[in-house]
Design an enzyme around this catalytic site. Sequence first.
Site, PDB file in Angstrom:
ATOM      1  N   ASP A  90      -6.081  14.790  30.656  1.00 23.11           N
ATOM      2  CA  ASP A  90      -4.634  14.561  30.606  1.00 23.11           C
ATOM      3  C   ASP A  90      -4.205  13.926  31.928  1.00 23.11           C
ATOM      4  O   ASP A  90      -5.023  13.713  32.826  1.00 23.11           O
ATOM      5  CB  ASP A  90      -3.890  15.858  30.307  1.00 23.11           C
ATOM      6  N   GLY A  92      -2.049  14.904  34.300  1.00 28.68           N
ATOM      7  CA  GLY A  92      -1.598  15.726  35.411  1.00 28.68           C
ATOM      8  C   GLY A  92      -0.108  16.022  35.359  1.00 28.68           C
ATOM      9  O   GLY A  92       0.363  16.965  35.998  1.00 28.68           O
ATOM     10  N   GLY A  93       0.636  15.235  34.601  1.00 26.63           N
ATOM     11  CA  GLY A  93       2.088  15.407  34.550  1.00 26.63           C
ATOM     12  C   GLY A  93       2.495  16.786  34.061  1.00 26.63           C
ATOM     13  O   GLY A  93       3.367  17.428  34.651  1.00 26.63           O
ATOM     14  N   PHE A  94       1.837  17.244  33.025  1.00 28.21           N
ATOM     15  CA  PHE A  94       2.206  18.542  32.461  1.00 28.21           C
ATOM     16  C   PHE A  94       2.060  19.654  33.497  1.00 28.21           C
ATOM     17  O   PHE A  94       2.973  20.451  33.717  1.00 28.21           O
ATOM     18  CB  PHE A  94       1.349  18.846  31.228  1.00 28.21           C
ATOM     19  N   GLN A 220       7.565  11.236  24.542  1.00 26.41           N
ATOM     20  CA  GLN A 220       8.446  12.380  24.779  1.00 26.41           C
ATOM     21  C   GLN A 220       9.710  12.216  23.916  1.00 26.41           C
ATOM     22  O   GLN A 220       9.706  11.432  22.988  1.00 26.41           O
ATOM     23  CB  GLN A 220       8.796  12.449  26.275  1.00 26.41           C
ATOM     24  N   GLY A 247      -4.027   4.316  22.169  1.00 21.56           N
ATOM     25  CA  GLY A 247      -3.682   5.442  21.303  1.00 21.56           C
ATOM     26  C   GLY A 247      -2.478   6.131  21.922  1.00 21.56           C
ATOM     27  O   GLY A 247      -1.940   5.639  22.926  1.00 21.56           O
ATOM     28  N   ASP A 299      -5.571  19.413  21.138  1.00 18.58           N
ATOM     29  CA  ASP A 299      -6.264  20.235  22.126  1.00 18.58           C
ATOM     30  C   ASP A 299      -5.397  21.439  22.406  1.00 18.58           C
ATOM     31  O   ASP A 299      -4.180  21.386  22.185  1.00 18.58           O
ATOM     32  CB  ASP A 299      -6.474  19.470  23.438  1.00 18.58           C
ATOM     33  N   CYS A 337     -18.682  34.704   8.709  1.00 16.88           N
ATOM     34  CA  CYS A 337     -18.526  33.632   9.717  1.00 16.88           C
ATOM     35  C   CYS A 337     -19.904  33.231  10.220  1.00 16.88           C
ATOM     36  O   CYS A 337     -20.741  34.080  10.514  1.00 16.88           O
ATOM     37  CB  CYS A 337     -17.632  34.102  10.858  1.00 16.88           C
ATOM     38  N   CYS A 339     -20.600  31.584  13.013  1.00 17.70           N
ATOM     39  CA  CYS A 339     -20.705  31.313  14.461  1.00 17.70           C
ATOM     40  C   CYS A 339     -21.805  32.191  15.077  1.00 17.70           C
ATOM     41  O   CYS A 339     -22.213  33.203  14.502  1.00 17.70           O
ATOM     42  CB  CYS A 339     -19.369  31.516  15.171  1.00 17.70           C
ATOM     43  N   CYS A 342     -20.779  35.953  15.447  1.00 13.97           N
ATOM     44  CA  CYS A 342     -20.740  36.738  14.207  1.00 13.97           C
ATOM     45  C   CYS A 342     -22.114  36.903  13.576  1.00 13.97           C
ATOM     46  O   CYS A 342     -22.353  37.876  12.864  1.00 13.97           O
ATOM     47  CB  CYS A 342     -19.762  36.112  13.220  1.00 13.97           C
ATOM     48  N   HIS A 368     -16.418  32.456  19.231  1.00 12.39           N
ATOM     49  CA  HIS A 368     -15.878  32.688  17.889  1.00 12.39           C
ATOM     50  C   HIS A 368     -14.547  31.957  17.674  1.00 12.39           C
ATOM     51  O   HIS A 368     -14.351  31.274  16.667  1.00 12.39           O
ATOM     52  CB  HIS A 368     -15.702  34.178  17.606  1.00 12.39           C
TER      53      HIS A 368
END
Lengths: 408, 408
Positions: A90, A92-94, A220, A247, A299, A337, A339, A342, A368
């Site tokens: 990302d 860095g702004g967030f 935004q 994108g 994400d 499951c 995974c 599990c 999991h």
Amino acid sequence: MFEINTRLDDHLGRTGTIHTPHGDIQTPAFIPVATKATVKAVLPETMREIGAQALLSNAYHLYLQPGSDIVDEAGGVAAFENWHGPTFTDSGGFQVLSLGSGFKKVLSEEFNGKAHVDGQVAGKKERLANVDDDGVWFRSHLDGSRHRFTPEVSMRIQHELGADIIFAFDELTTLLNSRGYQEEALERTRLWAQRCLRAHKELTHERDTKPYQQLFGVIQGAQYEDLRRKAARDLGNMEIDGQRFDGFGVGGALEKENLGTIVGWVNEELPEDRARHLLGISEPDDLFAGVENGIDTFDCVNPSRVARNAAIYSPDGRFNVNRARHKRDFTPLVEGCQCYTCTHYTKAYIHHLFKAKEMVVNTLTTIHNEYFTIKLVDDIRHHINEGTYWEFKEETLGRFYANSGKKF
Amino acid sequence: MFEINTRLDDHLGRTGTIHTPHGDIQTPAFIPVATKATVKAVLPETMREIGAQALLSNAYHLYLQPGSDIVDEAGGVAAFENWHGPTFTDSGGFQVLSLGSGFKKVLSEEFNGKAHVDGQVAGKKERLANVDDDGVWFRSHLDGSRHRFTPEVSMRIQHELGADIIFAFDELTTLLNSRGYQEEALERTRLWAQRCLRAHKELTHERDTKPYQQLFGVIQGAQYEDLRRKAARDLGNMEIDGQRFDGFGVGGALEKENLGTIVGWVNEELPEDRARHLLGISEPDDLFAGVENGIDTFDCVNPSRVARNAAIYSPDGRFNVNRARHKRDFTPLVEGCQCYTCTHYTKAYIHHLFKAKEMVVNTLTTIHNEYFTIKLVDDIRHHINEGTYWEFKEETLGRFYANSGKKF
């Protein structure tokens, strides 16, 4: 860089493929977060085994520690963290704005028609971040040291980090900001997007021995339809020195109940041949709402964060494995499951590890929850391809939220 | 259960094989510690990949949490922790007494001819553990609750935990205890050993659907040759209702500089057809000293514990990867090391993970240190078999302690 495979009839949803120099991503896809160049508590080979197609790291954190120059010397974030696949960072702004201005908490609350009060975020003096038209001054959450991010700085950091998909530097607002402030911030973000495109083009040229990095513009506009549509049109059509966005990311303040609607406004305006990423989202209902309104990738830190607090995703909702009733439960976290956790461990063992404060429990529960989320989005992709999306949605959400009173 | 393969000429050292219902252990071998049914921060498959042949858990910890009854219900400690191989448990005596009496620290210090002062351990009132002829009252280090261990209780707990190799309940002393107290404690341990053999036989009969567990007697006697030899003869020849010890542990207060000598006294007396385990030892010089004086297996938390503090074992001694000079060091922890960590990550990355306080760093450094220690003992075994033990010892220790002024 992005091609569409199948479409969801009468909706914006689609399946597709994002091509990167480090491999393809079949979309829709959930991209696990490796904030500081590691998915907390899980090794990269394990992330691959549970189906992660790419990892997303945070520029802010890696800029502060170890420094993007060191990641660059290591050959980029993927080489540094031993991940043999596509990566995102990302802008860095967030983090600069949410950690800096002390409004992190407001963002995660739901918006219940609260008054618009720009002043509810910390006053100028107490803030750790201050925005001006050129960029943001902020203080490190680690040591209080003072730093400056501008669109050019964010682009340089992200080029040094070397992820396949990077994001334009944007100003984050909250639902509590006034309409007037949202307009100002949106215009700043538009001008910064132009500077990002220019800087990205120059850096791509300057570093022409490195694989091409795709730059995503960030949309935004908070809860305002006209602002969201304008931002999407502005960035969707933007071209600087022949450079366009590869994108788009949909970011910022989103009312949960209107998430699908807002994402729909944006994606009706964006060029359809570019991938679209929804930043910071992973709850099952939100994933479905995002996908059917045209989102390709997601994400979120949530599957991993709640795992470390013993909250386990299951088809029947979330439960806490720390509860006393699991002490002698010798069944897996989720029956059936597939995974690693599990198929090898019981609730009783995981309960024990939490009580014993053993680190490996974070590994097991994160595996999991990440698997659950990755597989849910993989299943969504499968059902779009098979033409059975709506049945799958109804069944999945009906079961997950059975006890919540929600209808889908 | 134990067979000897090769002998070290004119010394007590040998290579051999311990047979257990869950597989063979080629000896000499280092057995990593999984205190609470997990090697801290490392998954069991990874321990297998780095060469661990067996894991040792602590009865005291598993008794307190989750409870040995729960481990029993899970099918024993190996099934509980997903370890497909042999397991050991200690008797609980070490933790009960060292955590309980507050003399843990004294034990780890070297003995510099300090006065014998039984009173230097906490006074009777402040102690969390008190020994009588029948057993030990102690308080949990977790919640202060009061518990009782006797030889019979320890045997029942260890049968419930279900490890392949278990230890007799013994009284631990320190080098600071008087000669008189050592004699008393040794006699108590001898009488407890008889009760352990009896209880073990009964439990084996009672639980005859379970695989046979080998019971090792524990040899105490501190730094006194006559006491060590007596203890070894007493337990070596001990037979109760036809039950003998299947092997032996050498435990308790050991002066580091005389470790080989003390171990030699014990192993000269013990029957040679039984395996011998040296409890809680892993430093390279001690491993060589143990092996050439007849030790077959070792366990120790040290490789894992120091790993979590950034201390890395290398052929040239230990170093701290947290030092600033490693910030831009893009070489592995140890050049040429074949462990997962060294073949996939750099010092710079591991340095970053420590600074970023990322849990996965404990996984990576523990893997390296456990691999280093396991491989060192594996190499010792190989060189005994090849007849090149002494050259290997000189080269290895000369290099490891090159800067310490030690001679070998």
